[in-house]
Scaffold this motif. Sequence first.
Motif, PDB file in Angstrom:
ATOM      1  N   ASP A 264       0.835  -1.199   0.000  1.00  0.00           N
ATOM      2  CA  ASP A 264       0.000   0.000   0.000  1.00  0.00           C
ATOM      3  C   ASP A 264       0.875   1.257   0.000  1.00  0.00           C
ATOM      4  O   ASP A 264       0.671   2.171  -0.799  1.00  0.00           O
ATOM      5  CB  ASP A 264      -0.918  -0.025   1.219  1.00  0.00           C
ATOM      6  CG  ASP A 264      -1.752   1.231   1.365  1.00  0.00           C
ATOM      7  OD1 ASP A 264      -2.435   1.629   0.399  1.00  0.00           O
ATOM      8  OD2 ASP A 264      -1.734   1.809   2.471  1.00  0.00           O
ATOM      9  N   ARG A 265       1.881   1.291   0.871  1.00  0.00           N
ATOM     10  CA  ARG A 265       2.785   2.448   0.916  1.00  0.00           C
ATOM     11  C   ARG A 265       3.544   2.604  -0.403  1.00  0.00           C
ATOM     12  O   ARG A 265       3.686   3.710  -0.919  1.00  0.00           O
ATOM     13  CB  ARG A 265       3.766   2.308   2.084  1.00  0.00           C
ATOM     14  CG  ARG A 265       3.137   2.539   3.452  1.00  0.00           C
ATOM     15  CD  ARG A 265       4.167   2.579   4.569  1.00  0.00           C
ATOM     16  NE  ARG A 265       4.918   1.342   4.711  1.00  0.00           N
ATOM     17  CZ  ARG A 265       4.511   0.275   5.419  1.00  0.00           C
ATOM     18  NH1 ARG A 265       3.358   0.309   6.058  1.00  0.00           N
ATOM     19  NH2 ARG A 265       5.259  -0.797   5.503  1.00  0.00           N
TER      20      ARG A 265
ATOM     21  N   TRP B  24       1.428   4.106  -3.167  1.00  0.00           N
ATOM     22  CA  TRP B  24       1.194   5.545  -3.042  1.00  0.00           C
ATOM     23  C   TRP B  24       2.395   6.349  -3.495  1.00  0.00           C
ATOM     24  O   TRP B  24       2.268   7.510  -3.873  1.00  0.00           O
ATOM     25  CB  TRP B  24       0.842   5.926  -1.602  1.00  0.00           C
ATOM     26  CG  TRP B  24      -0.574   5.624  -1.252  1.00  0.00           C
ATOM     27  CD1 TRP B  24      -1.025   4.645  -0.412  1.00  0.00           C
ATOM     28  CD2 TRP B  24      -1.752   6.287  -1.740  1.00  0.00           C
ATOM     29  NE1 TRP B  24      -2.393   4.663  -0.356  1.00  0.00           N
ATOM     30  CE2 TRP B  24      -2.866   5.660  -1.161  1.00  0.00           C
ATOM     31  CE3 TRP B  24      -1.960   7.346  -2.626  1.00  0.00           C
ATOM     32  CZ2 TRP B  24      -4.167   6.053  -1.422  1.00  0.00           C
ATOM     33  CZ3 TRP B  24      -3.270   7.741  -2.890  1.00  0.00           C
ATOM     34  CH2 TRP B  24      -4.349   7.095  -2.290  1.00  0.00           C
ATOM     35  N   GLN B  25       3.578   5.740  -3.462  1.00  0.00           N
ATOM     36  CA  GLN B  25       4.802   6.467  -3.791  1.00  0.00           C
ATOM     37  C   GLN B  25       5.251   6.313  -5.236  1.00  0.00           C
ATOM     38  O   GLN B  25       5.931   7.190  -5.759  1.00  0.00           O
ATOM     39  CB  GLN B  25       5.939   5.991  -2.881  1.00  0.00           C
ATOM     40  CG  GLN B  25       5.690   6.319  -1.428  1.00  0.00           C
ATOM     41  CD  GLN B  25       6.720   5.689  -0.524  1.00  0.00           C
ATOM     42  OE1 GLN B  25       7.596   4.954  -0.968  1.00  0.00           O
ATOM     43  NE2 GLN B  25       6.618   5.961   0.757  1.00  0.00           N
TER      44      GLN B  25
ATOM     45  N   PHE C  63      -1.044   6.873 -11.099  1.00  0.00           N
ATOM     46  CA  PHE C  63      -1.730   6.587  -9.851  1.00  0.00           C
ATOM     47  C   PHE C  63      -2.565   5.339 -10.038  1.00  0.00           C
ATOM     48  O   PHE C  63      -3.270   5.197 -11.037  1.00  0.00           O
ATOM     49  CB  PHE C  63      -2.626   7.762  -9.442  1.00  0.00           C
ATOM     50  CG  PHE C  63      -3.465   7.456  -8.240  1.00  0.00           C
ATOM     51  CD1 PHE C  63      -2.877   7.322  -6.989  1.00  0.00           C
ATOM     52  CD2 PHE C  63      -4.829   7.265  -8.358  1.00  0.00           C
ATOM     53  CE1 PHE C  63      -3.641   7.016  -5.881  1.00  0.00           C
ATOM     54  CE2 PHE C  63      -5.605   6.965  -7.249  1.00  0.00           C
ATOM     55  CZ  PHE C  63      -4.997   6.841  -6.011  1.00  0.00           C
TER      56      PHE C  63
END
Length: 139
Positions: A49-50, A53-54, A60
Motif C-alpha cells: 500500500d505504501r 502511493w509512492q 496513480f
Amino acid sequence: MTEVTFYLSSKAGDGVRQALAWRIADKAMKQGRLVYIHCRNEEHARQLDRQFWQAPKTGFLPHAIHHEGQAPVILGHNGDPGEYHDVLINLTDHVPDFASRFQRVAEMISGAEPERQAGRDRFRFYRERGFPVTTHELG
C-alpha cells in the motif's frame, strides 16, 4: 475456466514482484477489471500500500486494503477475497485456495532462484489440475 499467466522477469531483488504487480494491476484496471492482489500477510499488504502511493511518480493506481475501502484494486492477505473474482495477482509462494474463483490469475516471478523454484511448483500445480497456463517474459 480460470486462465493463469506467469509473468517472468530476469531481474532479482526486493520489489521486483511488487513492481510487476503494479504494472499488471494498472493494465487490468484500465481495461475495466477489478483486481485482488493477494499478499503474504497484513504487513506485506500495508508495505505494498505504501509503495503504491509512492510509485510510479507518473501514475496513480487507485487501491485500498481489503475491508478498509473500495477501489478497483484491493490488497488482501486473508482467505476470502470477498466480491473480487475478476483478476487475482498472487504475490505469495503458494496457490491460494480461492484461485479458481477468479477469471484470471497472474503469477509474478522474479529472477531470484527461490522465487523461481516456488513459481515452478505453482506452475506444476495449475498444469496438473488442467488450468490453461501461459507465460510472458518481461525482461
